[in-house]
Scaffold this active site. Structure first.
Site, PDB file in Angstrom:
ATOM      1  N   ASP A  28       0.894  -1.216  -0.021  1.00 48.19           N
ATOM      2  CA  ASP A  28      -0.058  -0.045  -0.024  1.00 48.19           C
ATOM      3  C   ASP A  28       0.843   1.321  -0.002  1.00 48.19           C
ATOM      4  OD1 ASP A  28      -2.402   1.613   0.227  1.00 48.19           O
ATOM      5  OD2 ASP A  28      -1.850   1.971   2.364  1.00 48.19           O
ATOM      6  N   SER A  29       0.272   2.363  -0.393  1.00 46.43           N
ATOM      7  CA  SER A  29       1.088   3.575  -0.412  1.00 46.43           C
ATOM      8  C   SER A  29       1.500   4.001   0.993  1.00 46.43           C
ATOM      9  CB  SER A  29       0.118   4.876  -0.896  1.00 46.43           C
ATOM     10  OG  SER A  29      -0.870   4.923  -0.051  1.00 46.43           O
ATOM     11  N   TYR A  33      -0.451   8.818  -2.475  1.00 47.03           N
ATOM     12  CA  TYR A  33      -0.513   8.581  -3.821  1.00 47.03           C
ATOM     13  C   TYR A  33      -1.671   9.082  -4.510  1.00 47.03           C
ATOM     14  CZ  TYR A  33       3.113   4.777  -3.628  1.00 47.03           C
ATOM     15  OH  TYR A  33       4.377   4.100  -3.520  1.00 47.03           O
ATOM     16  N   GLY A  34      -2.711   9.414  -3.771  1.00 46.35           N
ATOM     17  CA  GLY A  34      -3.993   9.807  -4.628  1.00 46.35           C
ATOM     18  C   GLY A  34      -4.026  11.031  -5.048  1.00 46.35           C
ATOM     19  N   CYS A  46      -4.333  -1.433  -2.465  1.00 47.22           N
ATOM     20  CA  CYS A  46      -4.500   0.190  -2.383  1.00 47.22           C
ATOM     21  C   CYS A  46      -5.401   0.436  -3.530  1.00 47.22           C
ATOM     22  CB  CYS A  46      -2.883   0.813  -2.502  1.00 47.22           C
ATOM     23  SG  CYS A  46      -3.125   2.594  -2.845  1.00 47.22           S
ATOM     24  N   ASN A  47      -6.318   0.895  -3.591  1.00 47.86           N
ATOM     25  CA  ASN A  47      -7.195   1.153  -4.618  1.00 47.86           C
ATOM     26  C   ASN A  47      -6.516   2.105  -5.979  1.00 47.86           C
ATOM     27  OD1 ASN A  47     -10.497   0.397  -3.760  1.00 47.86           O
ATOM     28  ND2 ASN A  47      -9.060   0.993  -2.275  1.00 47.86           N
ATOM     29  N   THR A  48      -5.823   3.020  -5.287  1.00 44.24           N
ATOM     30  CA  THR A  48      -5.030   3.940  -6.247  1.00 44.24           C
ATOM     31  C   THR A  48      -4.065   3.303  -6.920  1.00 44.24           C
ATOM     32  OG1 THR A  48      -5.611   5.468  -4.481  1.00 44.24           O
ATOM     33  CG2 THR A  48      -4.031   6.520  -6.118  1.00 44.24           C
ATOM     34  N   CYS A  77     -11.091   3.410  -0.527  1.00 47.64           N
ATOM     35  CA  CYS A  77      -9.659   3.716  -0.275  1.00 47.64           C
ATOM     36  C   CYS A  77      -9.316   2.955   0.919  1.00 47.64           C
ATOM     37  CB  CYS A  77      -9.328   5.098   0.063  1.00 47.64           C
ATOM     38  SG  CYS A  77      -7.716   5.466   0.717  1.00 47.64           S
ATOM     39  N   THR A  78      -8.187   2.123   1.128  1.00 48.17           N
ATOM     40  CA  THR A  78      -8.029   1.176   2.161  1.00 48.17           C
ATOM     41  C   THR A  78      -7.613   1.885   3.471  1.00 48.17           C
ATOM     42  OG1 THR A  78      -5.694   0.851   1.418  1.00 48.17           O
ATOM     43  CG2 THR A  78      -7.189  -0.711   0.508  1.00 48.17           C
ATOM     44  N   HIS A  79      -7.378   3.292   3.403  1.00 47.32           N
ATOM     45  CA  HIS A  79      -6.860   3.912   4.654  1.00 47.32           C
ATOM     46  C   HIS A  79      -8.538   4.238   5.385  1.00 47.32           C
ATOM     47  CE1 HIS A  79      -3.329   4.904   2.726  1.00 47.32           C
ATOM     48  NE2 HIS A  79      -2.881   5.527   3.990  1.00 47.32           N
TER      49      HIS A  79
END
Ligand code: DGL
Length: 256
Positions: free
Chosen positions: A12-13, A44-45, A75-77, A186-188
């Protein structure tokens, strides 16, 4: 041939992908995991897609050099920017990406209003346009760019009056009436889910972490790569920032 007891790499970012790692561990506790968060470069987004792609490829390379048998892009982004390229580069490797969980949301709220909270970049990508096209006849899909939330999670600020007001403000900016469902794209964001629930009461929330973990398990079974051990596996957390507090935050989030 990959070893069945080799680790599953999770990327992930930053610290957000821990929300996917905890689903993986819950589903496959006997597997070994290496998690890499690129907090030095998060978020990243809000970056150009070429930059996200280059960062993702470089970090995945670092993970794969450690002998992983599979990769989860948590990470979706990064998934929307790079998963197709990664599959082309590593055709033998099981690679699972994550995308906003529109499928269950559309299924449970036919004709409803579904807000998708994600990074600005995820919502601008082709992958999201394809999802939108696919589900638009089933429900009203409202993209809600919410990149600002990522930095709160990165610094471990998971509940505060400022965060609550920001979430209220973001939702109010895009919704003229409450949504029936909110998809956490978003995984956050699962880490601030209780605040989102307070800011949007009576709205059902969807998160793609569990579906992603199940897809990883499906691919490992299909490729006969599941770890035969019945002992709990190991979890190693790495972070590009080199900041021990960031690693500590990841372990706290894993247990949250
Ligand atoms: N966790 C990432 C996602 O799922 C993005 C956060 C960032 O912008 O770095 O999209």
């Amino acid at each position: 041939m990959k070893q069945k007891n080799a680790p599953i790499a999770v990327f992930d970012s930053g610290v957000g992908g821990i929300s996917v790692l905890r689903e993986l561990v819950a589903l496959m506790p006997n597997e070994n995991y290496i998690y890499l968060g690129d907090s030095a470069n998060a978020p990243y987004g809000t970056r150009p897609v070429e930059e996200i792609r280059a960062l993702t490829l470089a970090n995945v390379d670092i993970l794969l050099e450690q002998g992983a048998k599979a990769l989860v892009v948590a990470c979706n982004t990064a998934t929307s920017a790079a998963v197709r390229i990664l599959r082309g580069m590593y055709p033998e490797l099981p690679i699972v990406g994550i995308e906003p969980a529109l499928k269950p949301a559309a299924l449970h709220h036919p004709g409803g209003r579904i807000a998708v909270l994600a990074t600005n970049m995820t919502l601008r990508q082709e992958k999201f346009a394809a999802l939108l096209e696919h589900y638009r006849s089933q429900a009203g899909i409202i993209p809600v760019p919410a990149s600002e939330l990522v930095e709160y999670v990165e610094r471990g600020e998971l509940d505060s009056p400022a965060l609550f007001s920001l979430i209220k403000h973001i939702l109010g900016r895009h919704l003229d009436a409450p949504a029936d469902a909110i998809v956490l794209g978003c995984t956050h964001f699962p880490f601030v889910r209780p605040v989102i629930e307070r800011a949007a009461p009576h709205t059902v929330i969807y998160d793609g972490g569990n579906g992603t973990a199940r897809e990883a398990r499906r691919q490992l079974y299909a490729m006969e790569l599941t770890n035969p051990s019945s002992e709990p596996g190991s979890i190693e957390i790495q972070n590009s920032s080199g900041d021990p507090d960031k690693i500590m935050l990841c372990y706290q989030l894993l247990d949250a």
